[in-house]
Design a protein around this motif. Structure first.
Motif, mmCIF file in Angstrom:
data_model
loop_
_atom_site.group_PDB
_atom_site.id
_atom_site.type_symbol
_atom_site.label_atom_id
_atom_site.label_comp_id
_atom_site.label_asym_id
_atom_site.label_seq_id
_atom_site.Cartn_x
_atom_site.Cartn_y
_atom_site.Cartn_z
ATOM 1 N N ALA A 99 55.850 2.864 14.211
ATOM 2 C CA ALA A 99 57.163 2.723 14.848
ATOM 3 C C ALA A 99 57.055 2.045 16.205
ATOM 4 O O ALA A 99 57.908 1.225 16.577
ATOM 5 C CB ALA A 99 57.813 4.098 14.997
ATOM 6 N N GLN A 100 56.002 2.360 16.959
ATOM 7 C CA GLN A 100 55.807 1.731 18.262
ATOM 8 C C GLN A 100 55.586 0.222 18.117
ATOM 9 O O GLN A 100 56.145 -0.575 18.877
ATOM 10 C CB GLN A 100 54.611 2.367 18.974
ATOM 11 C CG GLN A 100 54.860 3.794 19.451
ATOM 12 C CD GLN A 100 53.598 4.449 19.988
ATOM 13 O OE1 GLN A 100 52.495 3.911 19.864
ATOM 14 N NE2 GLN A 100 53.756 5.618 20.589
ATOM 15 N N SER A 119 58.936 -1.553 16.605
ATOM 16 C CA SER A 119 60.067 -1.584 17.536
ATOM 17 C C SER A 119 59.905 -2.678 18.584
ATOM 18 O O SER A 119 60.890 -3.106 19.210
ATOM 19 C CB SER A 119 60.242 -0.231 18.223
ATOM 20 O OG SER A 119 59.118 0.076 19.032
ATOM 21 N N THR A 139 64.141 -0.248 13.127
ATOM 22 C CA THR A 139 63.224 -1.381 13.247
ATOM 23 C C THR A 139 62.059 -1.272 12.270
ATOM 24 O O THR A 139 61.570 -2.291 11.777
ATOM 25 C CB THR A 139 62.683 -1.513 14.685
ATOM 26 O OG1 THR A 139 62.110 -0.262 15.100
ATOM 27 C CG2 THR A 139 63.789 -1.904 15.644
ATOM 28 N N THR A 140 61.628 -0.036 11.988
ATOM 29 C CA THR A 140 60.569 0.124 10.991
ATOM 30 C C THR A 140 61.058 -0.310 9.618
ATOM 31 O O THR A 140 60.377 -1.046 8.895
ATOM 32 C CB THR A 140 60.089 1.592 10.930
ATOM 33 O OG1 THR A 140 59.559 1.975 12.197
ATOM 34 C CG2 THR A 140 59.007 1.767 9.870
ATOM 35 N N THR A 192 60.592 9.889 14.671
ATOM 36 C CA THR A 192 60.995 8.637 15.316
ATOM 37 C C THR A 192 62.450 8.711 15.773
ATOM 38 O O THR A 192 63.220 9.558 15.299
ATOM 39 C CB THR A 192 60.862 7.435 14.352
ATOM 40 O OG1 THR A 192 61.764 7.620 13.247
ATOM 41 C CG2 THR A 192 59.438 7.305 13.829
ATOM 42 N N PHE A 216 66.568 4.088 16.557
ATOM 43 C CA PHE A 216 66.213 2.680 16.717
ATOM 44 C C PHE A 216 64.854 2.384 16.107
ATOM 45 O O PHE A 216 64.664 1.354 15.446
ATOM 46 C CB PHE A 216 66.223 2.300 18.201
ATOM 47 C CG PHE A 216 65.865 0.858 18.454
ATOM 48 C CD1 PHE A 216 66.764 -0.157 18.146
ATOM 49 C CD2 PHE A 216 64.628 0.522 18.990
ATOM 50 C CE1 PHE A 216 66.441 -1.494 18.368
ATOM 51 C CE2 PHE A 216 64.288 -0.804 19.220
ATOM 52 C CZ PHE A 216 65.199 -1.820 18.904
ATOM 53 N N GLN A 217 63.887 3.263 16.306
ATOM 54 C CA GLN A 217 62.559 3.054 15.730
ATOM 55 C C GLN A 217 62.602 3.097 14.209
ATOM 56 O O GLN A 217 61.924 2.311 13.537
ATOM 57 C CB GLN A 217 61.579 4.108 16.267
ATOM 58 C CG GLN A 217 61.172 3.891 17.718
ATOM 59 C CD GLN A 217 60.239 4.978 18.215
ATOM 60 O OE1 GLN A 217 60.354 6.149 17.827
ATOM 61 N NE2 GLN A 217 59.315 4.616 19.089
#
Length: 564
Positions: free
Chosen positions: A207-208, A211, A71-72, A64, A67-68
């Motif tokens: 992660a997708q 985020s 956010t995760t 990842t 940022f991912q």
């Protein structure tokens, strides 16, 4: 249920709810704050630059982006702790509890910086090719304490239920039931299916999803909170005064609130602060270990932002919403939960200061009061010769007894202040309603209606809680996934996922108080070995920081760096 909660409460009071745990947690954060010369303040600007990819190198290994990973990890921390946990802390300890949540976050920024750095350094590649990391790997690979790594991994699996799955869906289902009247089991069933779909895709799909979810849910919640605070603008300064002014005095009885002690505010504020930002628990390092980075400290700096966003910003907003709206001292109509209910053998009046003092001392554990054992006569739902009934730490009013939603007439058997749930002694389907204080998500829901949005404010909480809590459950499934991978290998993860989703569904219609108590226990079981581990590697951490800033200076000559 109340017997089970009593057992869990005793366990929690001796670990996560004890003073020594609080001092260990804060002490570790304070030690690293001083030892590393206040990195949470000196490095904050550089943390923001690294999140944007400034320090990245082509070919960095990981699953990842920075940022991912952020956010995760944030989706794992920004959840019921921010909505329900703040309300519970204030309910238990008064406004001063919020102060201690903020203190915990400030020192927790350093703790998270350290634990993520060390975990990222000793991460591994799993059998399926994915990145596997977390405190269990530095415990095994650096400290050579495989037994401690196993304890942490087992605790992580337990905590994935106690922190990530059970309290999250419980708060969601309670909020949606309060707001829309949606059946708890229906909520649990639909969300369990969605959860299963997301977590099967692994960290890349997680992660997708997170985020995208985290920014959206933060904006929605921020708008709703600001609307409440400024709608009640005349209470902003008194609220701030209560947060900071009650720290060394405790909170006096006001409205339905029977007062909070200094020790209780401190303990519950730190405990709920940890539940909110998870600094020191060792959970976030599992997500950050998957980030693409060649230098562990760079990812540690990214993690440093989490407690700041999660607790100092979002929890402060929630606290000001609760305090400025005044709902935390008001009694509201609600259905009583057995774990929050106790009946005294005697009558105590809120109009009598001596009685208030007795009830206050009982609630903070400084004195006992005689509990009722025997039979209460119920006529058309009304308790005859009603003794004092305490619910949610307040004197209950207008109490009604129901059986299958119909007013009940007949005897009601109690043992040691609790309803006897044996079928032969009391009818099944028996419930109590009335007016008392509220806590957790339902209290925050009411607070959000005290704004220009009116009743529409409760939808903001329901939507926010749905997004917050669901994303937390997603992230914690990954933490448990990596712990199972460490313990048994990648092949056994599918069985964990199945149990995780089933537990998620069941918790949607389980007693709230028991779930919060369970979460406190599992948090402590993860945190204690992690704190001892990072303390043992304090010297190595300091060397890592020096090495990082040397490379940073070489790559960006002329840029102003933190002193020391």
């Amino acid at each position: 249920m109340h017997k089970l909660n009593d057992i869990l409460s005793v366990i929690d009071s001796n670990i996560g709810g004890s003073q020594w745990f609080v001092f260990l947690l804060l002490g570790t954060g304070i030690f690293f704050t001083i030892y590393l010369k206040f990195p949470q303040f000196r490095y904050l600007k550089h943390s923001l630059r690294i999140v944007r990819g400034k320090f990245d190198k082509e070919g960095d290994k990981g699953d990842t982006s920075h940022f991912q990973a952020l956010t995760t990890a944030l989706s794992g921390t920004v959840g019921t702790g921010n909505i329900a946990g703040v309300a519970l802390a204030i309910h238990l300890g008064g406004p001063a509890a919020l102060f201690w949540m903020l203190v915990t976050a400030a020192v927790g920024m350093t703790t998270k910086f350290v634990e993520v750095t060390l975990s990222h350094k000793y991460r591994e590649v799993a059998q399926d090719g994915s990145i596997a990391g977390g405190p269990m790997y530095y415990m095994k690979n650096r400290l050579n304490l495989k037994w401690l790594a196993v304890i942490f991994a087992v605790a992580t699996v337990l905590s994935s239920f106690g922190t990530g799955s059970l309290p999250q869906v419980n708060s969601i289902s309670n909020s949606l039931f309060e707001t829309f009247g949606i059946n708890h089991m229906l909520t649990g069933g639909v969300l369990a299916l969605l959860l299963g779909f997301v977590i099967i895709g692994g960290i890349k799909r997680i992660a997708q999803v997170t985020s995208r979810l985290v920014p959206v849910m933060a904006i929605i919640y921020f708008i709703g909170a600001i609307a409440v605070i400024f709608y009640n603008y005349e209470n902003i300064l008194p609220s701030l005064e209560a947060i900071f002014g009650d720290v060394f005095t405790g909170t006096a009885a006001t409205g339905g609130f029977l007062g909070g002690s200094i020790a209780f505010a401190f303990n519950r504020g730190v405990n709920r602060g940890l539940f909110s930002n998870e600094a020191g628990q060792g959970s976030a390092p599992i997500a950050h270990a998957a980030a693409r980075a060649h230098e562990p400290v760079s990812e540690g700096l990214v993690a440093l932002l989490e407690p700041f966003i999660d607790t100092i910003i979002i929890c402060t907003l929630t606290g000001l919403v609760l305090l400025s709206s005044g709902v935390w001292t008001e009694k509201h109509e609600n259905q009583f939960q057995d774990a929050d209910l106790v009946v005294f053998d005697g009558t105590y009046s809120e109009q009598n200061q001596q009685d208030v003092d007795k009830l206050h001392n009982y609630l903070v554990g400084e004195a006992d009061l005689p509990l009722f054992t025997g039979t209460l006569a119920i006529e058309n739902g009304v308790v005859a010769n009603q003794p004092t009934i305490l619910h949610a730490r307040s004197v209950a009013e207008n109490v009604k007894v129901w059986v299958n939603d119909q007013p009940y007439s007949g005897p009601l058997e109690l043992v040691d202040g609790k309803i006897d749930r044996e079928k032969e002694r009391n009818p099944s389907g028996l419930t109590l309603t009335g007016q008392s204080l509220m806590h957790s998500a339902p209290l925050t829901t009411i607070a959000f209606t005290r704004s220009w949005f009116g009743d529409f404010g409760k939808y903001i909480v329901s939507i926010g809680l749905l997004l917050f809590a669901f994303s937390t459950a997603i992230s914690w499934s990954y933490y448990g996934d990596r712990a199972i991978t460490y313990l048994f290998g990648s092949g056994k993860v599918i069985y964990y996922h199945i149990i995780y989703v089933i537990g998620f569904f069941v918790a949607s219609f389980t007693d709230t108080t028991i779930i919060w108590t369970l979460s406190g226990i599992t948090i402590a079981l993860m945190t204690i070995p992690n704190l001892f581990g990072i303390l043992a590697l304090s010297k190595e951490m300091k060397n890592e920081v020096k090495s990082f800033w040397k490379e940073y200076a070489d790559r960006f000559p002329g840029e102003k760096l933190p002193k020391g």
